[in-house]
Design a protein around this motif. Sequence first.
Motif: not given
Length: 656
Positions: A20-21, A87, A90, A222, A228
């Motif tokens: 995850h993330y 976000e 992810d 994260a 991102s």
Amino acid sequence: MPRRLYLERFGPVHALPVLHYRMEFAHLVRMAFEQVRPQAVAVELPPTLEEPFLRGVRRLPQVSVISYRIDPKIGKAQGETAYLLLEPADPLVEAGRMALERDIPLHFIDVDTDVYPRHQERLPDSYSICRIGLKTYYREYLKVSAEFPHCKEDLRREQGMAFRLKQLAERYERILLICGMAHLERIRQLFSTPLAAPLERIRREGVSLWNLHPDSCREILAEFPFLSAVYEQRRGPLPEEPRESGSGLRKRFHALELINGGRQELSEEQLLGNAIQRSARHLGQKGLFPDRQRIIYQLFCEAGRHYRQETGESVSLWQKRAFFRFARNQALAGGQLMPDLFQILAAGRGCVDDNFAHALCRLATHYPWQSETSDLATIRISPEDLWGDVRRIRFRPRQKRRKGLSSFGFLKRKRERRPGEWLEGFDDPSICSYPPEDLALEEYGRFLKHKGCLQLSQEQSRSEKFSTSLLDGIDLRETMRNLHEGGIYVREQRRIRGGVGSLVVIFNEDRHGKGYPYRMTWLGEHEQESDMAFYATDPTENVVGPGICRCEYGGFMLSYPPRRMLDVWHDPEYCTATTRAELLLMAALDYSLERHVIYVAARPPRSIFRQLAARMDRTIVFIPLGSLSPLKLKQIRIMHILAGRDKRPIAREYIW
């Protein structure tokens, strides 16, 4: 290059094991959609969060937060609030986003629970997938995780997910499952066994969807915001190259230049957004697997542009090399391949300075789409609320402070009454230097000579096991290194023959001979000054006062005692030198009355100069430029040339 994508097959289910993330797994989700072309998508989320999750996904690239209260009557969590970040980087969010974009049914198959414990697993860096592929990564994870037992809540969740997958298998022929790799293997085993519907909560009260405050967005994502944002930019068509004139990154600056965007009057937000667009475009064609290492490299380069705009100073090559080596070593010490944001900022502060680290932090934590005003209520969340323990880092950027009420003292400086007035007098051969700078340069020259002597003595020292004499003292390092022998080592400090005569400092070799056209040989004015030969930038390009010019050394040579040096730049004996740095080194060997010559530069001289020095009974002592204080080097690199001694009394009014 191994195949990066790997899918587990059981029945009509194509399962992608993810962490995850993590950005790499978000891109693997996109690859899985292209390969499987699923009729339905199943994600590891409970149905009780379906409505806020889908609404938050539709808001992307704006980051949303789902929050709900944990039942205080269950387990040890007494009324705590749980948060779920939505976000772009992810894999679960990416799966939901692509399902909505392609109009594919999205199913939430997890079991809602309030008593699930927080796991702290130390997993290999997800960047390794770029080198070994997901299949090898997943197989190694299964070997390690088999040694650790899973809890009852894990089993209950996995049984519930397997039961819902069996229901979906009756309706669809191709199902894409996005699931954490900690659960996938047991789900695959349970899929072929009879299962009952799980006992679970079918509705949860108090679930809220929030817009994340921009200040919180800088701290709690994260994947750090720059990464991102670059991933988000590369999801669609590649952005156009931002158009910024050269004036946007100027050598001279004032305190508000970055905020005002230099001559273009760009806002700070736009400058940072342009950096993200430029980085996303320079990472290669659309669809390429995201390389975290290259993204960090682009972050460093863009931060270097802003650092140069703010301070007028460039990041040196040795600082760049030290930054990436230091960041890599920090990551390896923590069991990772790539550094996290904290390690990146620590490396920037340690290898460059606090101003660069501040520019790096400002860009790394910038997410251009987040706004305080939104269709949702805005929430602030601290890192402690979401992740627990946090690490803090402080910056102390240098600022130019001035006394008085106005901070724009430079506006009050005198100006030329007519163009070229301040250049008058520079054809006079009696030009001279600024005495405070001479004192600082001579003092630093003595420091370098002392450092060279210490380096020579250390090279000629030796350690031996204690027998009859302590020699020059106990060598603690060698004693500790051989502690298993049970003996004591002593050190003999041998005296060096001869002293240090000349000194050469090279800031820039200028191999093409274009960046530092001004060359001169100066004689010492009194017995405490050395003769000097140097090459520097053109003084007439930076006139700061009447008959006062500012320039930067490319390199210089000091030789003591004074008043002996001829014009080395036109001496035919040095015509074999290929660069100006080599010419200064040849002159230093020629004019040195002592045995040793100090040579400070980014890299050592060619071997032929050591042979030349040996024939002259001289020794070249090389000191790497990177081993010296960058702040001190910046101070002594600046020099001012005065059109005569009569300018010395007024020079302090124009030299900053």
